[in-house]
Structures are given as structure tokens and as C-alpha cells.
Design an enzyme around this catalytic site. Sequence first.
Site, PDB file in Angstrom:
ATOM      1  N   ARG A 238      12.700 -25.233  25.555  1.00 59.08           N
ATOM      2  CA  ARG A 238      11.379 -24.602  25.500  1.00 59.08           C
ATOM      3  C   ARG A 238      11.053 -24.289  24.047  1.00 59.08           C
ATOM      4  NH1 ARG A 238      10.723 -26.145  29.907  1.00 59.08           N
ATOM      5  NH2 ARG A 238      10.369 -24.979  31.829  1.00 59.08           N
ATOM      6  N   GLU A 267       1.731 -25.171  23.568  1.00 56.50           N
ATOM      7  CA  GLU A 267       1.549 -26.508  24.145  1.00 56.50           C
ATOM      8  C   GLU A 267       0.191 -26.598  24.808  1.00 56.50           C
ATOM      9  OE1 GLU A 267       4.874 -27.535  26.653  1.00 56.50           O
ATOM     10  OE2 GLU A 267       6.310 -27.219  25.039  1.00 56.50           O
ATOM     11  N   HIS A 286       6.271 -32.867  25.923  1.00 58.23           N
ATOM     12  CA  HIS A 286       6.976 -32.217  27.040  1.00 58.23           C
ATOM     13  C   HIS A 286       7.175 -33.186  28.218  1.00 58.23           C
ATOM     14  CE1 HIS A 286       7.809 -28.002  28.864  1.00 58.23           C
ATOM     15  NE2 HIS A 286       8.527 -28.931  29.491  1.00 58.23           N
TER      16      HIS A 286
HETATM   17  N1  LIG Z   1      11.793 -30.637  28.384  1.00 53.47           N
HETATM   18  C1  LIG Z   1      11.677 -30.545  29.682  1.00 53.47           C
HETATM   19  O1  LIG Z   1      10.815 -31.153  30.279  1.00 53.47           O
HETATM   20  C2  LIG Z   1      12.651 -29.707  30.459  1.00 53.47           C
HETATM   21  C3  LIG Z   1      13.062 -30.162  31.716  1.00 53.47           C
HETATM   22  C4  LIG Z   1      13.965 -29.373  32.441  1.00 53.47           C
HETATM   23  C5  LIG Z   1      14.426 -28.172  31.908  1.00 53.47           C
HETATM   24  N2  LIG Z   1      14.003 -27.765  30.690  1.00 53.47           N
HETATM   25  C6  LIG Z   1      14.528 -26.501  30.126  1.00 53.47           C
HETATM   26  O2  LIG Z   1      15.926 -26.571  30.145  1.00 53.47           O
HETATM   27  C7  LIG Z   1      16.461 -25.305  30.500  1.00 53.47           C
HETATM   28  C8  LIG Z   1      17.849 -25.467  31.071  1.00 53.47           C
HETATM   29  O3  LIG Z   1      17.804 -26.073  32.353  1.00 53.47           O
HETATM   30  P1  LIG Z   1      19.121 -26.134  33.261  1.00 53.47           P
HETATM   31  O4  LIG Z   1      18.725 -26.686  34.577  1.00 53.47           O
HETATM   32  O5  LIG Z   1      20.229 -26.775  32.480  1.00 53.47           O
HETATM   33  O6  LIG Z   1      19.406 -24.559  33.397  1.00 53.47           O
HETATM   34  P2  LIG Z   1      20.810 -23.827  33.629  1.00 53.47           P
HETATM   35  O7  LIG Z   1      20.459 -22.458  34.059  1.00 53.47           O
HETATM   36  O8  LIG Z   1      21.678 -24.665  34.495  1.00 53.47           O
HETATM   37  O9  LIG Z   1      21.459 -23.817  32.163  1.00 53.47           O
HETATM   38  C9  LIG Z   1      21.126 -22.919  31.150  1.00 53.47           C
HETATM   39  C10 LIG Z   1      22.415 -22.508  30.448  1.00 53.47           C
HETATM   40  O10 LIG Z   1      22.071 -21.778  29.265  1.00 53.47           O
HETATM   41  C11 LIG Z   1      23.028 -20.720  29.145  1.00 53.47           C
HETATM   42  N3  LIG Z   1      22.473 -19.677  28.281  1.00 53.47           N
HETATM   43  C12 LIG Z   1      21.515 -18.766  28.578  1.00 53.47           C
HETATM   44  N4  LIG Z   1      21.267 -17.986  27.513  1.00 53.47           N
HETATM   45  C13 LIG Z   1      22.097 -18.409  26.525  1.00 53.47           C
HETATM   46  C14 LIG Z   1      22.320 -17.995  25.184  1.00 53.47           C
HETATM   47  N5  LIG Z   1      21.629 -16.981  24.642  1.00 53.47           N
HETATM   48  N6  LIG Z   1      23.245 -18.662  24.468  1.00 53.47           N
HETATM   49  C15 LIG Z   1      23.958 -19.683  24.991  1.00 53.47           C
HETATM   50  N7  LIG Z   1      23.793 -20.103  26.263  1.00 53.47           N
HETATM   51  C16 LIG Z   1      22.866 -19.481  27.016  1.00 53.47           C
HETATM   52  C17 LIG Z   1      23.299 -20.267  30.563  1.00 53.47           C
HETATM   53  O11 LIG Z   1      24.536 -19.581  30.654  1.00 53.47           O
HETATM   54  C18 LIG Z   1      23.313 -21.613  31.293  1.00 53.47           C
HETATM   55  O12 LIG Z   1      24.617 -22.160  31.348  1.00 53.47           O
HETATM   56  C19 LIG Z   1      15.419 -24.732  31.468  1.00 53.47           C
HETATM   57  O13 LIG Z   1      15.455 -23.320  31.480  1.00 53.47           O
HETATM   58  C20 LIG Z   1      14.120 -25.256  30.924  1.00 53.47           C
HETATM   59  O14 LIG Z   1      13.543 -24.321  30.058  1.00 53.47           O
HETATM   60  C21 LIG Z   1      13.132 -28.505  29.954  1.00 53.47           C
END
Ligand SMILES: NC(=O)c1ccc[n+]([C@@H]2O[C@H](COP(=O)([O-])OP(=O)(O)OC[C@H]3O[C@@H](n4cnc5c(N)ncnc54)[C@H](O)[C@@H]3O)[C@@H](O)[C@H]2O)c1
Length: 320
Positions: A238, A267, A286
Site C-alpha cells: 500500500r 491513487e 495498482h
Molecule cells: N498491490 C496489490 O494489488 C495488492 C494485492 C493484494 C494485497 N496487497 C497488500 O498486501 C498486504 C499483505 O497481504 P497478505 O495477504 O500477504 O497479508 P498477511 O496478513 O498474510 O501478511 C501481512 C504480514 O505482514 C506482517 N506485518 C504486519 N505489520 C508488520 C510490521 N510492522 N513489520 C513487519 N511485518 C509486519 C504480518 O505479521 C503478516 O505476516 C495487504 O494488506 C494489502 O495491503 C496489495
Amino acid sequence: MKKKLFITRKFPAQIVEPLREYYDISQWDEEEMVIPRDKLLAAVADCEVLWVTLADQVNEELLSHAPNLKLVTNLAVGYNNIDVQALRKRGVMATNTPGVLTNTTADLVMGLLLATARRIPESERYLREGKWKSWYPMQLVGKDVSGATIGIIGMGRIGQAVARRAKGFDMKVLYNNRRRRHEAEEMYGFQYASLEELLKQSDFVVIMTPYNNDTEGLIGAEELALMKDDAVIINASRGGIIDELALYDTLKEGKLWAAGLDVFEQEPIAMDHPLLTLSNVVALPHIGSASLETRTAMLMLNVKELTAYGQGKAVTNRID
Ligand SMILES: NC(=O)c1ccc[n+]([C@@H]2O[C@H](COP(=O)([O-])OP(=O)(O)OC[C@H]3O[C@@H](n4cnc5c(N)ncnc54)[C@H](O)[C@@H]3O)[C@@H](O)[C@H]2O)c1
């Protein structure tokens, strides 16, 4: 009487139609344009269920206009557009789309890795602009992905899928996460590192944490200064996790090789944004989860929740 459902975008008719069995549906009928806020606030006045995209802020203001609201389905895994506490206070449930977009988003991260390292968009522009006159040894030289060190911040579903792909490129994988992933360490040899060590040692830094109060501005000028001068930073999580102006300054001073960005603080990004003036920034609108299969799967996961709720059953994938 059927429950009232409002949909904030025009979604494909074949996806929406089956829900009419349970819902009296109204929807914003633009596919590309976000519903204006005043229209959204008016539309939620009598709805029990709301189906939103990331562009819609579901916050205290919206809830105060939606006294009958019971369920919000979000067409995304990240839910920084939803004020979870405000929902909880009013007993409104929310669901998201975890899992179904993991591989597609991880694939795009690898795309950004290769695009930035091997200067793919820049090389394509060079060819189309008629600059390709001959082959010479140092023409458009990039940096190797194979054998390099990748540091993944946020080793969740997508972070781990990126790490597995990186192994296929013979990369050394470092990661930082809120908690250790012992199983993945043992199975694949991924190594835990503090944020500081990860930034210092990695050739490619990939951000895959959610966006929240803890991660806002996680990577600012100080963190960027720890990175190698020829390192690449990738953000497909994000906007707002990297400080964009600090990133611009760092790139401009030649203190990073490149940045690959699928997400931005605002965005769509403003066309006069300084980052867009740099040829070593690969910027995408995105599209992390944008494959036909995955976008359909995300919609269908929301439909599953809406159907369950329509049938009076429990929803899954609740955000809390
Ligand atoms: N670009 C895109 O189109 C797109 C698509 C899907 C997801 N995303 C983003 O990707 C993110 C992750 O998705 P996911 O399914 O892997 O989620 P997830 O919850 O499985 O993984 C997120 C990880 O980040 C870790 N985390 C949280 N805060 C942290 C910090 N301060 N330092 C280190 N680690 C930390 C959590 O412990 C977790 O393991 C979503 O929240 C979303 O914002 C973007």
C-alpha cells in the site's frame, strides 16, 4: 422482504445477478469512476449490506449515515479503507478476500523485480523511440536478480509466496515480520533479520505488510539511507508505507538503483508527481491482483459471503 444491498461499483452482471435471490440490489452504475461521497452517503441510508472497493472509505462518517448496516464486504485483502474499530463499536461485520490473490500478487512483485533490475520498461521505450542503433556491451545494462539477496518486510501469505519464487531465482531470502516463521525457515532456508539488517544487506527490498498505524511511514529517509546505493525497493502493498518524497530524494541523489511501485499514497497518482519524472521508477496502477482469474475469484469470494449472509448463515473471512 429482501435485504437491501448497495454495490459501490458496476460489477459484471453475471456475478451480481444470482444475489437477487436474497437481495434488493442497487448499485453505482459506473465501472471506472468512484461513486461521489455525497451519493454514497445517501445510498447507504437504508442498506443492510454494503459491497465496496478500496476506493470507498468505510468510516464513522459513513456509519452515521447507515443506521441499518450489518455487513460490509470488501473487494480486497487489505482493508485500510475500513475503520474496523468504528464497525466493531456498532456491531457491523466486515469481510475481505485473503488467499485468492496471493500468487497473482506475488507474480507481479517478481515482475517489478525484473522490470527494475533489468530496466525492461526503459528498454522498451528506447526501442520504440528509435534509439536502438546497434548492440554494444554496456547498452542498457541492469543488475542481476539471480544470486542476489532479497529482503521481504511482511512475511505473510504474499510475502512467503514472493520468497518461494525468489528461491527459484537462487536468491538469498531475508525477511522481517511481526513474528518468526520457523516452519518456512526450516523448509526453505529463509533467514529472519531485524529491519535494520535487512535494509543494509538486501539488494532488493520488498514491502508486503498491511498499511496501518504501525506501518505508515515505515520506510522514510533514515531507512532508505541504510540501503545499498545499488539496491532496489519494491512496494506492492500500500502507498503510505514508504515516504514518497524521501524516496524521490534518495533516487534523485543516486542512492538507490530503482523503485518498483504498484501502490501510492494517493491513487490515482497525480501526473505531476516527482517520482514519475525518474526513468528508474517503474510505476503501475495498482494491478497486483489484476488477472482475470484472480479478480473473478475475489468477486466470487465476496459473493460467497453475501450468499451466506442472505441465507442467514455465518460469513467467513471476517476482518477483526
Ligand atoms: N498491490 C496489490 O494489488 C495488492 C494485492 C493484494 C494485497 N496487497 C497488500 O498486501 C498486504 C499483505 O497481504 P497478505 O495477504 O500477504 O497479508 P498477511 O496478513 O498474510 O501478511 C501481512 C504480514 O505482514 C506482517 N506485518 C504486519 N505489520 C508488520 C510490521 N510492522 N513489520 C513487519 N511485518 C509486519 C504480518 O505479521 C503478516 O505476516 C495487504 O494488506 C494489502 O495491503 C496489495
